[in-house]
Design an enzyme around this catalytic site. Structure first.
Site, PDB file in Angstrom:
ATOM      1  N   LYS A 147      14.433  -1.694   2.699  1.00  0.00           N
ATOM      2  CA  LYS A 147      13.530  -0.711   3.289  1.00  0.00           C
ATOM      3  C   LYS A 147      12.522  -1.435   4.191  1.00  0.00           C
ATOM      4  CE  LYS A 147       9.482   0.393   1.110  1.00  0.00           C
ATOM      5  NZ  LYS A 147       8.587  -0.712   0.814  1.00  0.00           N
ATOM      6  N   HIS A 177      14.336  -0.866  -4.397  1.00  0.00           N
ATOM      7  CA  HIS A 177      14.427  -1.702  -5.598  1.00  0.00           C
ATOM      8  C   HIS A 177      14.015  -0.951  -6.870  1.00  0.00           C
ATOM      9  CE1 HIS A 177      10.124  -2.508  -4.946  1.00  0.00           C
ATOM     10  NE2 HIS A 177      10.078  -2.911  -6.211  1.00  0.00           N
ATOM     11  N   LYS A 181      15.460  -0.864 -11.332  1.00  0.00           N
ATOM     12  CA  LYS A 181      14.663  -1.131 -12.542  1.00  0.00           C
ATOM     13  C   LYS A 181      15.363  -0.478 -13.727  1.00  0.00           C
ATOM     14  CE  LYS A 181      10.252  -1.334 -10.079  1.00  0.00           C
ATOM     15  NZ  LYS A 181       9.547  -2.579 -10.304  1.00  0.00           N
ATOM     16  N   GLU A 215      -1.095   0.337  -8.401  1.00  0.00           N
ATOM     17  CA  GLU A 215      -1.048  -1.123  -8.258  1.00  0.00           C
ATOM     18  C   GLU A 215      -2.469  -1.656  -8.285  1.00  0.00           C
ATOM     19  OE1 GLU A 215       2.181  -2.800  -5.655  1.00  0.00           O
ATOM     20  OE2 GLU A 215       1.631  -1.023  -4.516  1.00  0.00           O
ATOM     21  N   ASP A 234       5.068   3.442   2.802  1.00  0.00           N
ATOM     22  CA  ASP A 234       5.423   2.245   2.030  1.00  0.00           C
ATOM     23  C   ASP A 234       5.963   2.593   0.641  1.00  0.00           C
ATOM     24  OD1 ASP A 234       5.477  -0.617   1.585  1.00  0.00           O
ATOM     25  OD2 ASP A 234       3.728  -0.344   0.269  1.00  0.00           O
ATOM     26  N   HIS A 239      10.119   5.013  -2.977  1.00  0.00           N
ATOM     27  CA  HIS A 239      10.121   4.798  -4.428  1.00  0.00           C
ATOM     28  C   HIS A 239       9.744   6.060  -5.224  1.00  0.00           C
ATOM     29  CE1 HIS A 239      10.539   0.780  -3.116  1.00  0.00           C
ATOM     30  NE2 HIS A 239       9.267   0.460  -3.020  1.00  0.00           N
ATOM     31  N   LYS A 333      -3.089   1.208  -3.768  1.00  0.00           N
ATOM     32  CA  LYS A 333      -3.349  -0.226  -3.942  1.00  0.00           C
ATOM     33  C   LYS A 333      -4.763  -0.380  -4.474  1.00  0.00           C
ATOM     34  CE  LYS A 333       0.177  -2.130  -1.305  1.00  0.00           C
ATOM     35  NZ  LYS A 333       1.240  -2.660  -2.149  1.00  0.00           N
TER      36      LYS A 333
END
Ligand code: BG6
Length: 471
Positions: A147, A177, A181, A215, A234, A239, A333
């Site tokens: 990505k 990704h 998981k 995060e 992002d 995700h 973030k």
């Protein structure tokens, strides 16, 4: 994994001197080495040798916990390097290295091409691979793309069209990704292996679902990319939306890539259009009280940047199962801690039989918490009566934690690279999914929206709470 499921092949990494290669791809390739008869060719513009590539790789493997001898032995035996020259346009060394390896090790011409380069590098590489004979072999050819897949619907469509000029969809592995998981894959097991949960997985029982990817870290030196992307592009479009599709999808007709992807796409196509003013809250972190930097003070960020580092959106899946149930997606973030969690909140009991002053016990205690990282596991919350003559209630939970039962979980990249080698596309994103997902967020993109400040280390802007409150 079935014996001999993986055919011998050459695994070519474009962008071999980069961070992703060292931190994720090489350790994953090392750990899959026992299953995979594979020779790894690193390539990039740098003028590296086999020896330099092997040395760097061994250092990173050791950092990721591999013993020195094991790392070095694997690197010496399996890693090779070919430079594309300073302009990154000369494929001759790469072509001849691949030919030599295939001859020397009697490989049947199977090739995986992994593009671990910034997206602006994709078109040239894809075209070259298509044109210079590297994809035109007897064995399989697979293209792995990281990505971001475009930055909006239009660019994603253009990229898909370009890829399809040279590769069939069944050769393309778009990596998200999160799908690798272990806990994310377990969502499917949790839902479809357990009738207990599946039978209460609908609008009749569920009040709302919150998907949070928090995060604590900031930009980690990626300001150049992040300041142009922001949290929506992002994290949310890929995700979080992937998590939403797995939570909301119907039972697939089989456990295979086609059936699962079809159901995920149906979820995306059932989402109601977003109303930018009502359904989204954007935020940007400002300095904390203990001297943490605000986003605008970060190196590489434009001084007047309005890029969001936090976003919360409320989505509605308009189908028979989910009509009226809000799905709140939230990510940011520099939040209070690292935590990825899906909270499934059940309706309150229709009549509050055990009303207690100032307590929420006995009203709506039921919740399933699926923690995807860290401390992966499931928790089921319910009320119990506390012992004694008075009839008091307390919320308790049944908990399952992966590490207590299974120990170390494999890294996402380990799972995904093995799947690429086996030719299993179940955990990869289909072209239609990418486009459907960008289409969902189109109303929020390229439009100026209010960006609320939040303190670094907090849980994001307080304004985001209104999305849950107005359900
Ligand atoms: C990446 C994003 O895709 O995912 C990063 O570009 C983010 O900004 C990362 O930090 C989060 O991944 P994980 O696996 O640490 O949750």
């Amino acid at each position: 994994m079935p014996e001999n499921a993986i055919e011998p092949h050459v695994f070519v990494i474009f962008g071999a001197t980069g961070d992703l290669t060292h931190r994720k791809l090489l350790p994953a390739l090392f750990r899959t080495a026992g299953h995979a008869p594979c020779y790894v060719v690193g390539t990039s513009g740098s003028d590296w040798t086999n020896e330099r590539f092997r040395e760097g790789a061994s250092e990173w493997l050791v950092r990721s916990g591999v013993d020195v001898e094991g790392a070095r032995a694997w690197a010496d035996e399996k890693l090779f390097y070919a430079s594309l020259g300073p302009e990154r346009r000369d494929f001759s060394a790469l072509i001849s290295l691949i030919a030599t390896l295939e001859r020397e090790y009697s490989l049947p011409g199977n090739r995986v091409f992994y593009l671990s380069v910034p997206p602006r590098g994709y078109p040239f590489l894809i075209e070259q691979l298509g044109c210079c004979g590297l994809s035109d072999r007897n064995g399989f050819t697979r293209l792995v793309i990281e990505k971001p897949f475009g930055r909006d619907l239009e660019s994603a469509r253009a990229l898909n069209e370009f890829v399809h000029r040279y590769y069939r969809e069944d050769q393309v592995y778009r990596i998200d990704h999160y799908l690798g998981k272990e806990t994310v894959q377990n969502l499917l097991a949790f839902r479809f292996a357990n009738i207990l949960f599946e039978s209460v997985w609908n609008r009749d029982r569920i009040d709302s679902i919150e998907i949070t990817v928090a995060e604590d870290l900031g930009l980690e030196g990626r300001a150049g990319y992040y300041d142009r992307a922001g949290a929506l592009r992002d994290m949310v479009q890929n995700h979080l939306t992937q998590l939403l599709t797995l939570v909301a999808m119907e039972v697939p007709s089989g456990f295979n890539a086609k059936a699962i992807r079809q159901e995920k796409i149906k979820v995306l196509r059932s989402l109601l259009p977003l109303d930018p003013d009502r359904d989204a809250v954007f935020g940007q972190y400002v300095g904390g009280t203990s001297g943490e930097k605000g986003y605008l003070e970060e190196k590489g960020v434009q001084r007047a940047s309005r890029t969001e580092t936090f976003v919360a959106v409320r989505l509605r899946v308009e189908n028979w199962r989910w009509q009226g149930v809000p799905f709140i997606l939230r990510t940011g973030k520099r939040l209070a801690k690292r935590m990825t969690r899906i909270a499934v909140r059940y309706h309150c009991a229709p009549v509050a039989l055990f009303e207690q002053q100032g307590s929420t016990c006995g009203v709506c205690p039921n919740m399933i918490l699926i923690t995807l990282q860290p401390n992966e596991g499931f928790d089921l919350r319910f009320d119990v009566k506390t012992p004694g003559a008075d009839f008091n209630l307390e919320t308790q939970q049944l908990s399952f934690r992966y590490h207590e039962t299974f120990g170390r979980l494999p890294e996402a990249y380990e799972t995904l690279l093995l799947d690429v080698m086996m030719g299993d596309q179940t955990l990869f994103v289909h072209a239609d999914e990418v486009e459907a997902s960008w289409a969902v967020y189109t109303p929020l993109l390229n439009r100026s929206h209010r960006v609320y400040p939040y303190t670094a280390g907090s849980w994001g802007p307080p304004e985001a709470a209104r999305l849950s409150a107005q359900t």
